[in-house]
Design a protein around this motif. Structure first.
Motif, PDB file in Angstrom:
ATOM      1  N   VAL A 250      -9.688   9.292  53.952  1.00 52.19           N
ATOM      2  CA  VAL A 250      -9.441   8.689  55.350  1.00 52.19           C
ATOM      3  C   VAL A 250      -8.122   8.088  55.390  1.00 52.19           C
ATOM      4  N   LYS A 251      -7.669   7.453  54.341  1.00 51.09           N
ATOM      5  CA  LYS A 251      -6.340   6.716  54.322  1.00 51.09           C
ATOM      6  C   LYS A 251      -5.212   7.441  54.177  1.00 51.09           C
ATOM      7  N   VAL A 252      -5.469   8.323  53.511  1.00 53.52           N
ATOM      8  CA  VAL A 252      -4.255   9.386  53.266  1.00 53.52           C
ATOM      9  C   VAL A 252      -4.171  10.340  54.614  1.00 53.52           C
ATOM     10  N   ALA A 253      -5.115  10.712  55.066  1.00 54.90           N
ATOM     11  CA  ALA A 253      -5.120  11.306  56.455  1.00 54.90           C
ATOM     12  C   ALA A 253      -4.459  10.449  57.522  1.00 54.90           C
ATOM     13  N   LEU A 254      -4.877   9.263  57.541  1.00 51.79           N
ATOM     14  CA  LEU A 254      -4.084   8.322  58.461  1.00 51.79           C
ATOM     15  C   LEU A 254      -2.750   8.264  58.345  1.00 51.79           C
ATOM     16  N   GLU A 255      -2.516   7.905  56.976  1.00 56.45           N
ATOM     17  CA  GLU A 255      -1.126   7.932  56.725  1.00 56.45           C
ATOM     18  C   GLU A 255      -0.263   9.282  56.897  1.00 56.45           C
ATOM     19  N   SER A 256      -0.810  10.486  56.629  1.00 58.70           N
ATOM     20  CA  SER A 256      -0.009  11.725  57.005  1.00 58.70           C
ATOM     21  C   SER A 256       0.207  11.826  58.364  1.00 58.70           C
ATOM     22  N   LEU A 257      -0.889  11.463  59.401  1.00 58.77           N
ATOM     23  CA  LEU A 257      -0.807  11.548  60.730  1.00 58.77           C
ATOM     24  C   LEU A 257       0.544  10.550  61.241  1.00 58.77           C
ATOM     25  N   ARG A 258       0.390   9.435  60.634  1.00 60.47           N
ATOM     26  CA  ARG A 258       1.770   8.744  61.030  1.00 60.47           C
ATOM     27  C   ARG A 258       3.076   8.968  60.676  1.00 60.47           C
ATOM     28  N   ARG A 259       3.223   9.499  59.323  1.00 60.63           N
ATOM     29  CA  ARG A 259       4.230   9.962  58.868  1.00 60.63           C
ATOM     30  C   ARG A 259       4.877  11.378  59.474  1.00 60.63           C
ATOM     31  N   VAL A 260       4.042  12.193  60.009  1.00 66.67           N
ATOM     32  CA  VAL A 260       4.219  13.522  60.372  1.00 66.67           C
ATOM     33  C   VAL A 260       5.101  13.573  61.731  1.00 66.67           C
ATOM     34  N   ARG A 261       5.127  12.247  62.417  1.00 62.30           N
ATOM     35  CA  ARG A 261       5.637  12.089  63.678  1.00 62.30           C
ATOM     36  C   ARG A 261       7.028  12.560  63.622  1.00 62.30           C
ATOM     37  N   GLY A 262       7.646  13.398  64.562  1.00 62.81           N
ATOM     38  CA  GLY A 262       8.913  13.794  64.507  1.00 62.81           C
ATOM     39  C   GLY A 262       9.305  14.744  63.627  1.00 62.81           C
ATOM     40  N   LEU A 263       8.445  15.255  62.695  1.00 65.63           N
ATOM     41  CA  LEU A 263       9.028  16.145  61.864  1.00 65.63           C
ATOM     42  C   LEU A 263       8.740  17.799  62.400  1.00 65.63           C
ATOM     43  N   SER A 264       9.311  18.595  61.966  1.00 66.05           N
ATOM     44  CA  SER A 264       9.165  19.895  62.122  1.00 66.05           C
ATOM     45  C   SER A 264       7.876  20.515  61.630  1.00 66.05           C
ATOM     46  N   LEU A 265       7.402  21.912  61.895  1.00 69.32           N
ATOM     47  CA  LEU A 265       6.267  22.347  61.343  1.00 69.32           C
ATOM     48  C   LEU A 265       6.454  22.467  59.810  1.00 69.32           C
ATOM     49  N   GLU A 266       7.623  22.983  59.660  1.00 70.18           N
ATOM     50  CA  GLU A 266       7.839  23.304  58.065  1.00 70.18           C
ATOM     51  C   GLU A 266       7.840  22.124  57.377  1.00 70.18           C
ATOM     52  N   GLU A 267       8.522  20.905  57.897  1.00 71.74           N
ATOM     53  CA  GLU A 267       8.343  19.711  57.094  1.00 71.74           C
ATOM     54  C   GLU A 267       7.066  19.202  57.052  1.00 71.74           C
ATOM     55  N   ALA A 268       6.276  19.416  58.124  1.00 72.32           N
ATOM     56  CA  ALA A 268       4.905  18.917  57.857  1.00 72.32           C
ATOM     57  C   ALA A 268       4.095  19.671  57.159  1.00 72.32           C
ATOM     58  N   LEU A 269       4.338  21.080  56.785  1.00 73.14           N
ATOM     59  CA  LEU A 269       3.780  21.792  55.934  1.00 73.14           C
ATOM     60  C   LEU A 269       4.072  21.330  54.391  1.00 73.14           C
ATOM     61  N   GLU A 270       5.260  21.144  54.143  1.00 74.96           N
ATOM     62  CA  GLU A 270       5.897  20.703  53.086  1.00 74.96           C
ATOM     63  C   GLU A 270       5.077  19.287  52.817  1.00 74.96           C
ATOM     64  N   GLN A 271       4.799  18.364  53.762  1.00 80.44           N
ATOM     65  CA  GLN A 271       4.288  17.286  53.244  1.00 80.44           C
ATOM     66  C   GLN A 271       2.826  17.536  52.875  1.00 80.44           C
ATOM     67  N   GLU A 272       2.062  18.372  53.550  1.00 80.70           N
ATOM     68  CA  GLU A 272       0.748  18.848  53.521  1.00 80.70           C
ATOM     69  C   GLU A 272       0.574  19.354  52.067  1.00 80.70           C
ATOM     70  N   TYR A 273       1.446  19.980  51.588  1.00 81.60           N
ATOM     71  CA  TYR A 273       1.481  20.743  50.270  1.00 81.60           C
ATOM     72  C   TYR A 273       1.690  19.609  49.279  1.00 81.60           C
ATOM     73  N   ARG A 274       2.529  18.753  49.389  1.00 85.37           N
ATOM     74  CA  ARG A 274       2.453  17.640  48.386  1.00 85.37           C
ATOM     75  C   ARG A 274       1.300  16.908  48.177  1.00 85.37           C
ATOM     76  N   VAL A 275       0.840  16.565  49.576  1.00 83.01           N
ATOM     77  CA  VAL A 275      -0.493  15.783  49.610  1.00 83.01           C
ATOM     78  C   VAL A 275      -1.592  16.529  48.811  1.00 83.01           C
ATOM     79  N   GLY A 276      -1.708  17.654  49.155  1.00 82.67           N
ATOM     80  CA  GLY A 276      -2.759  18.585  48.928  1.00 82.67           C
ATOM     81  C   GLY A 276      -2.934  18.858  47.527  1.00 82.67           C
ATOM     82  N   LEU A 277      -1.710  19.019  46.604  1.00 80.30           N
ATOM     83  CA  LEU A 277      -1.719  19.249  45.341  1.00 80.30           C
ATOM     84  C   LEU A 277      -2.182  17.959  44.538  1.00 80.30           C
TER      85      LEU A 277
END
Length: 366
Positions: free
Chosen positions: A280-307
């Motif tokens: 829950v906390k990481v999901a909320l932070e993910s949504l706040r951090r992803v604002r303004g990113l491209s899709l590729e940058e968002a996917l890179e962030q999600e990959y980092r978090v997912g691992l």
């Protein structure tokens, strides 16, 4: 349906039983073909789709692509989490590779040079959102049940879902991410995950029209007015409660609002409390951090978090409780939001070094 290929794709041939490819007139048709598993996406299916869609992008005989699911239950219920669970017991390397390929597929779909039509009928969850909601022509029906339910299994939205949710009106995406709620086709339209509403009984007829007609014209002819969105009607309390950047504060607001009027806000609070506190906390932070990113940058962030979730306890425990043992009684570690510190949350976003996914660089080099 028999799979036929333009520019034969070995990966697609190997996976012919699980994902089918066919040319019908000027339409390239992709059918996810695991109906007993609601077409859950495997690593092989993602690789086959990536290869075939790349071929069709350069094939002048293909004017548009249609993606649909076999059977009556839905387009795709997400990634094959049982396979992911087994891989986590072995170290998680195969899942990391699957996600890298899947995210490349999501990026390809988002920038596809031809109309990419997705029939988002029935269940469309997690990875199913990734292969549909990034397309250019996204069709929902009265049977659509869409969602990003990852916090239920101790993970966070991925496949570019954090970016889609962050772009949704007001705080509706935050609500959808933290609760993992299944949403209707009308709600998907409101969130910005879909474009058109077509009754499910007319999809076969529309698929036939797409074989010879321009995609926009064919889809427009079958489009009808969607029912009202329940989520849109709830935007007042959703925007007020979820505008906080702190999960505990969001819960406090939901409880306070629910104490005054009961109903949906109180139910949302109870739902969030049952999820993985870390997720829950990481999901909320993910949504706040992803604002303004491209899709590729968002996917890179999600990959980092997912691992990081692959290496932690909650993802494995969530799958065990929901799908393996099915006791629906996950034992989260930590067990409460208060025990998940700011440092804990930020650690999920730390660079991966040599393991980083570099979709932005791959895109720029194309």
């Amino acid at each position: 349906m028999t799979g036929t290929h333009s520019g034969e794709a070995p990966a697609a041939e190997v996976l012919a039983a699980e994902v089918l490819f066919e040319k019908r007139g000027r339409l390239g048709v992709v059918t996810l073909n695991r109906p007993k598993a609601v077409n859950a996406l495997t690593a092989g299916m993602a690789s086959a789709m990536l290869e075939q869609l790349t071929l069709w992008a350069d094939d002048d005989a293909v004017a548009a692509v249609l993606v649909r699911g076999a059977g009556e239950r839905g387009l795709c219920a997400g990634g094959d989490i049982v396979a992911i669970y087994r891989d986590m017991l072995d170290g998680g390397d195969a899942t990391a590779g699957f996600w890298a390929e899947e995210y490349r597929l999501n990026s390809l779909i988002a920038g596809y040079p031809k109309p990419y039509v997705a029939f988002m009928d029935g269940l469309v969850l997690g990875g199913g959102v990734g292969i549909s909601a990034h397309g250019s022509v996204r069709i929902v029906t009265e049977r659509t049940r869409m969602g990003m339910p990852e916090t239920t299994i101790g993970l966070v939205p991925d496949v570019g879902g954090t970016l889609l949710l962050a772009r949704s009106p007001g705080e509706s995406g935050t609500h959808a991410a933290l609760t993992g709620a299944h949403l209707s086709g009308a709600d998907a339209l409101f969130l910005g995950f879909a474009d058109r509403f077509v009754p499910s009984g007319r999809l076969a007829e529309l698929a036939g029209a797409l074989e010879s007609e321009p995609a926009d014209a064919a889809v427009a002819r079958f489009t009808e007015t969607a029912p009202p969105s329940v989520l849109a009607a709830q935007s007042g309390w959703i925007d007020a409660c979820y505008s906080a950047d702190d999960a505990e504060e969001i819960l406090r607001r939901l409880r306070a609002f629910g104490g005054e009027s009961g109903g949906e806000a109180a139910e949302a609070a109870d739902t969030i409390v049952a999820k993985s506190p870390t997720a829950v906390k990481v999901a909320l932070e993910s949504l706040r951090r992803v604002r303004g990113l491209s899709l590729e940058e968002a996917l890179e962030q999600e990959y980092r978090v997912g691992l990081r979730f692959l290496a932690g306890p909650d993802f494995r425990e969530g799958i065990r409780a929901q799908v393996v043992d099915k006791d629906r009684n996950p034992r989260w570690q930590p067990a409460s939001l208060a025990e998940v510190s700011r440092d804990d949350v930020e650690s999920y976003f730390a660079p991966l070094g040599a393991r980083e996914l570099k979709l932005s660089k791959e895109r720029d080099n194309v």
